[in-house]
Design a protein around this motif. Structure first.
Motif, PDB file in Angstrom:
ATOM      1  N   TYR A  44      50.090 -60.565  75.246  1.00  0.00           N
ATOM      2  CA  TYR A  44      50.407 -59.514  74.280  1.00  0.00           C
ATOM      3  C   TYR A  44      49.160 -58.973  73.593  1.00  0.00           C
ATOM      4  CZ  TYR A  44      55.338 -60.151  75.045  1.00  0.00           C
ATOM      5  OH  TYR A  44      56.580 -60.193  75.624  1.00  0.00           O
ATOM      6  N   GLY A  45      48.144 -59.787  73.437  1.00  0.00           N
ATOM      7  CA  GLY A  45      46.875 -59.275  72.916  1.00  0.00           C
ATOM      8  C   GLY A  45      46.237 -58.298  73.889  1.00  0.00           C
ATOM      9  N   LEU A  46      46.316 -58.599  75.180  1.00  0.00           N
ATOM     10  CA  LEU A  46      45.785 -57.696  76.197  1.00  0.00           C
ATOM     11  C   LEU A  46      46.588 -56.392  76.233  1.00  0.00           C
ATOM     12  CD1 LEU A  46      43.718 -57.345  78.477  1.00  0.00           C
ATOM     13  CD2 LEU A  46      45.413 -58.339  80.021  1.00  0.00           C
ATOM     14  N   ALA A  47      47.895 -56.506  76.100  1.00  0.00           N
ATOM     15  CA  ALA A  47      48.721 -55.294  76.070  1.00  0.00           C
ATOM     16  C   ALA A  47      48.394 -54.452  74.832  1.00  0.00           C
ATOM     17  CB  ALA A  47      50.204 -55.680  76.081  1.00  0.00           C
ATOM     18  N   GLY A  48      48.194 -55.104  73.691  1.00  0.00           N
ATOM     19  CA  GLY A  48      47.816 -54.377  72.485  1.00  0.00           C
ATOM     20  C   GLY A  48      46.458 -53.723  72.620  1.00  0.00           C
ATOM     21  N   TRP A  49      45.519 -54.414  73.249  1.00  0.00           N
ATOM     22  CA  TRP A  49      44.184 -53.841  73.475  1.00  0.00           C
ATOM     23  C   TRP A  49      44.275 -52.622  74.381  1.00  0.00           C
ATOM     24  CZ3 TRP A  49      41.464 -53.475  78.106  1.00  0.00           C
ATOM     25  CH2 TRP A  49      40.141 -53.037  77.983  1.00  0.00           C
ATOM     26  N   TRP A  54      44.300 -46.681  75.014  1.00  0.00           N
ATOM     27  CA  TRP A  54      45.023 -45.506  75.494  1.00  0.00           C
ATOM     28  C   TRP A  54      45.345 -44.537  74.361  1.00  0.00           C
ATOM     29  CZ3 TRP A  54      50.799 -44.935  76.174  1.00  0.00           C
ATOM     30  CH2 TRP A  54      51.108 -43.798  76.917  1.00  0.00           C
ATOM     31  N   LEU A  55      45.759 -45.089  73.221  1.00  0.00           N
ATOM     32  CA  LEU A  55      46.174 -44.245  72.092  1.00  0.00           C
ATOM     33  C   LEU A  55      45.044 -43.940  71.110  1.00  0.00           C
ATOM     34  CD1 LEU A  55      49.598 -45.957  71.332  1.00  0.00           C
ATOM     35  CD2 LEU A  55      49.207 -43.803  72.554  1.00  0.00           C
ATOM     36  N   PHE A  59      44.589 -51.010  65.631  1.00  0.00           N
ATOM     37  CA  PHE A  59      45.396 -52.068  65.030  1.00  0.00           C
ATOM     38  C   PHE A  59      46.385 -52.721  66.000  1.00  0.00           C
ATOM     39  CE2 PHE A  59      47.627 -48.112  64.519  1.00  0.00           C
ATOM     40  CZ  PHE A  59      48.938 -48.421  64.840  1.00  0.00           C
ATOM     41  N   LEU A  60      46.628 -52.162  67.151  1.00  0.00           N
ATOM     42  CA  LEU A  60      47.655 -52.683  68.045  1.00  0.00           C
ATOM     43  C   LEU A  60      47.269 -54.019  68.681  1.00  0.00           C
ATOM     44  CD1 LEU A  60      48.926 -49.405  69.733  1.00  0.00           C
ATOM     45  CD2 LEU A  60      49.999 -50.743  67.932  1.00  0.00           C
TER      46      LEU A  60
END
Length: 89
Positions: A44-49, A54-55, A59-60
């Motif tokens: 989930y940290g990788l997905a947030g990164w 991308w955005l 903070f994600l």
């Protein structure tokens, strides 16, 4: 074979193996708990990164790490609670 030997063999065949007391059996592997938490934080940290990149936000990744740690703790609780219920009932 004599009658007494036959009765002894019959009694030995019906004898149940000793069962382990609940205190002797392991409760679970602590490495599973570690693996759940670390993999949750990593995935989930990788997905947030990736979403941050991308955005264009910053903070994600922190939110992803917190959500991953939460899911890892939940999976650990669910696994050990399930193992505990199987042992007790």
């Amino acid at each position: 074979m004599t009658e007494s030997a036959a009765s002894v063999r019959g009694a030995m065949a019906r004898q149940l193996p000793p069962t382990a007391s609940p205190d002797d059996s392991p409760k679970g592997d602590p490495w599973h708990a570690f693996g759940y938490v670390v993999s949750g934080v990593g995935v989930y940290g990788l997905a947030g990164w990736a979403l941050d990149r991308w955005l264009g936000t910053t903070f994600l990744v922190a939110i992803g790490i917190l959500i991953g740690a939460g899911f890892g703790l939940y999976m650990t609780y669910a696994r050990f609670n399930k193992a505990d219920r199987q042992e007790n009932g």
